[in-house]
Scaffold this motif. Sequence first.
Motif, short mmCIF file in Angstrom:
data_model
loop_
_atom_site.label_atom_id
_atom_site.label_comp_id
_atom_site.label_asym_id
_atom_site.label_seq_id
_atom_site.Cartn_x
_atom_site.Cartn_y
_atom_site.Cartn_z
N PRO A 31 0.81 -1.23 0.00
CA PRO A 31 0.00 0.00 0.00
C PRO A 31 0.84 1.28 0.00
O PRO A 31 0.47 2.26 -0.64
N ALA A 32 1.98 1.28 0.69
CA ALA A 32 2.85 2.45 0.70
C ALA A 32 3.41 2.71 -0.69
O ALA A 32 3.55 3.86 -1.12
N LEU A 33 3.71 1.64 -1.42
CA LEU A 33 4.20 1.80 -2.79
C LEU A 33 3.08 2.26 -3.72
O LEU A 33 3.31 3.08 -4.61
N GLN A 34 1.88 1.76 -3.49
CA GLN A 34 0.74 2.20 -4.31
C GLN A 34 0.46 3.68 -4.10
O GLN A 34 0.16 4.40 -5.05
N LEU A 35 0.55 4.14 -2.87
CA LEU A 35 0.35 5.56 -2.58
C LEU A 35 1.38 6.43 -3.30
O LEU A 35 1.12 7.59 -3.61
N ARG A 36 2.53 5.86 -3.54
CA ARG A 36 3.60 6.60 -4.22
C ARG A 36 3.62 6.30 -5.72
O ARG A 36 4.58 6.60 -6.40
N SER A 37 2.56 5.67 -6.20
CA SER A 37 2.37 5.36 -7.63
C SER A 37 3.51 4.54 -8.23
O SER A 37 3.90 4.73 -9.37
N PRO A 39 4.74 1.61 -10.11
CA PRO A 39 4.09 0.65 -11.01
C PRO A 39 4.43 -0.80 -10.66
O PRO A 39 5.43 -1.06 -9.99
N ALA A 40 3.63 -1.72 -11.14
CA ALA A 40 3.85 -3.15 -10.89
C ALA A 40 5.22 -3.60 -11.38
O ALA A 40 5.80 -4.54 -10.85
N SER A 41 5.76 -2.93 -12.38
CA SER A 41 7.06 -3.30 -12.94
C SER A 41 8.24 -2.68 -12.18
O SER A 41 9.39 -2.94 -12.52
N ASP A 42 7.97 -1.86 -11.18
CA ASP A 42 9.04 -1.19 -10.43
C ASP A 42 9.95 -2.24 -9.78
O ASP A 42 9.46 -3.14 -9.09
N PRO A 43 11.26 -2.15 -10.00
CA PRO A 43 12.18 -3.12 -9.39
C PRO A 43 12.08 -3.19 -7.87
O PRO A 43 12.37 -4.23 -7.29
N LEU A 44 11.66 -2.12 -7.23
CA LEU A 44 11.50 -2.14 -5.78
C LEU A 44 10.48 -3.21 -5.37
O LEU A 44 10.69 -3.94 -4.40
N ARG A 45 9.42 -3.33 -6.13
CA ARG A 45 8.42 -4.37 -5.84
C ARG A 45 9.03 -5.76 -5.96
O ARG A 45 8.75 -6.66 -5.17
#
Length: 162
Positions: A31-37, A39-45
Amino acid sequence: MNRLHEALVAVSCLGPAQFLGRTITPDYYLPALQLRSAPASDPLRHLLAALATRGAALGYQFGVTEGIHGWLTVAETAELAARLDRLDLPRYEPTFAAMADRLKQAGRSASEWQDLSLSFVRTVATIAVRDGQAVLWGNDVCPDVWRKTFGVHDGSQHDTGP
């Protein structure tokens, strides 16, 4: 087999554990990553997913949340630290002492706690990178307990026996 794996990793590979919060797995931070927009492809994910799932075949204990969930290599840990550093998360000196002080000041809302806990992940990764180490996500993986169980000294203790 899982318990032996945990014992071997805990005694041979881990330093002292660091509390990050009652997050169970790194999926808690989605959710914290979603709030920061992010994307699903972000390497952080993908890095957080590796921390959550690399231990799925050999690592999880019977309660599902206990045991080794996942780990990163040294290079992946450096990437995790750098990517988390770009996010708008609470800032403080990257030390365990500063983390402990910041924990005492923690807000009570879910989003505040989530951001602070994710900043703790950043801090642990930053410290690991500075020391040339990697990170592992585990719940109730306690090196000191296993060292005591097997009578293994970590080098800081001095044997005073005969």
